[in-house]
Scaffold this motif. Structure first.
Motif, short mmCIF file in Angstrom:
data_model
loop_
_atom_site.label_atom_id
_atom_site.label_comp_id
_atom_site.label_asym_id
_atom_site.label_seq_id
_atom_site.Cartn_x
_atom_site.Cartn_y
_atom_site.Cartn_z
N GLU A 59 29.17 35.08 45.96
CA GLU A 59 29.83 36.36 46.19
C GLU A 59 31.33 36.14 46.43
O GLU A 59 32.17 36.87 45.89
CB GLU A 59 29.20 37.09 47.37
CG GLU A 59 29.74 38.49 47.55
CD GLU A 59 29.01 39.27 48.62
OE1 GLU A 59 28.95 40.51 48.48
OE2 GLU A 59 28.51 38.67 49.60
N GLU A 62 33.15 35.68 43.38
CA GLU A 62 33.06 36.89 42.55
C GLU A 62 32.16 36.69 41.33
O GLU A 62 32.45 37.19 40.23
CB GLU A 62 34.46 37.38 42.16
CG GLU A 62 35.29 37.75 43.37
CD GLU A 62 36.67 38.28 43.02
OE1 GLU A 62 37.08 38.22 41.83
OE2 GLU A 62 37.35 38.75 43.95
N ARG A 65 27.66 40.38 43.27
CA ARG A 65 28.07 41.35 44.28
C ARG A 65 26.81 41.96 44.88
O ARG A 65 25.78 42.08 44.21
CB ARG A 65 29.01 42.40 43.71
CG ARG A 65 28.40 43.26 42.63
CD ARG A 65 29.41 44.28 42.10
NE ARG A 65 28.86 44.99 40.97
CZ ARG A 65 27.99 46.01 41.08
NH1 ARG A 65 27.61 46.45 42.24
NH2 ARG A 65 27.52 46.58 39.98
N TYR A 71 21.45 41.42 45.14
CA TYR A 71 22.65 40.98 44.43
C TYR A 71 22.49 41.17 42.93
O TYR A 71 21.42 40.98 42.37
CB TYR A 71 22.92 39.50 44.71
CG TYR A 71 23.40 39.27 46.12
CD1 TYR A 71 24.77 39.32 46.43
CD2 TYR A 71 22.51 39.00 47.14
CE1 TYR A 71 25.22 39.10 47.71
CE2 TYR A 71 22.95 38.78 48.44
CZ TYR A 71 24.30 38.84 48.72
OH TYR A 71 24.74 38.63 49.99
N THR A 74 28.43 39.95 38.59
CA THR A 74 29.68 40.51 38.10
C THR A 74 29.73 40.15 36.62
O THR A 74 28.90 39.36 36.13
CB THR A 74 30.89 39.90 38.83
OG1 THR A 74 30.92 38.49 38.55
CG2 THR A 74 30.84 40.15 40.33
#
Length: 127
Positions: A59, A62, A65, A71, A74
């Motif tokens: 996370e 990145e 997320r 989760y 990205t």
């Protein structure tokens, strides 16, 4: 007792790969829409704190997320997970090195096409 920092980095990289690949597989197969740390604890042979630290690390980088359901990737995380999953699958299937001769975005790295012959293999065929 002090731990070897190099070993820690290798362990972190290993678990990042494992979590990304497992998430990619679970989401891709429709097993989960979002993956919670608990979803992977039984799937990966890792202590709960390792899985939780890995999710936090991904996370922070990145790659994933958090959503209310767990989760999700990205855009960059999904690309990385797809590549890692395809590379792992290719190794398990014993594909030739010619798959590495094409670009990392070649469709042959997509797990849905992993069993198909890459067009770059024709460029390197020996007759």
């Amino acid at each position: 007792m002090a731990r070897d920092a190099g070993t820690d980095e290798v362990d972190e990289l290993f678990w990042r790969d494992e979590v990304l690949e497992a998430m990619y597989w679970m989401i891709g197969e429709g097993i989960e829409e979002a993956v919670a740390t608990g979803d992977l604890r039984g799937f990966l042979d890792a202590p709960a704190d390792v899985v939780e630290r890995t999710f936090a690390d991904l996370e922070a980088r990145e790659r994933i997320r958090e959503t209310p359901r767990g989760y999700v990737f990205t855009e960059s995380g999904e690309r990385e997970a797809k590549r890692r999953f395809a590379d792992e699958f290719a190794e398990m299937q014993g594909f030739t090195a010619s798959h590495t001769d094409c670009g990392p975005d070649c469709w042959c790295h997509d797990p849905d096409h992993a069993a198909e012959e890459c067009p770059s293999e024709h460029d390197h065929a020996h007759h």
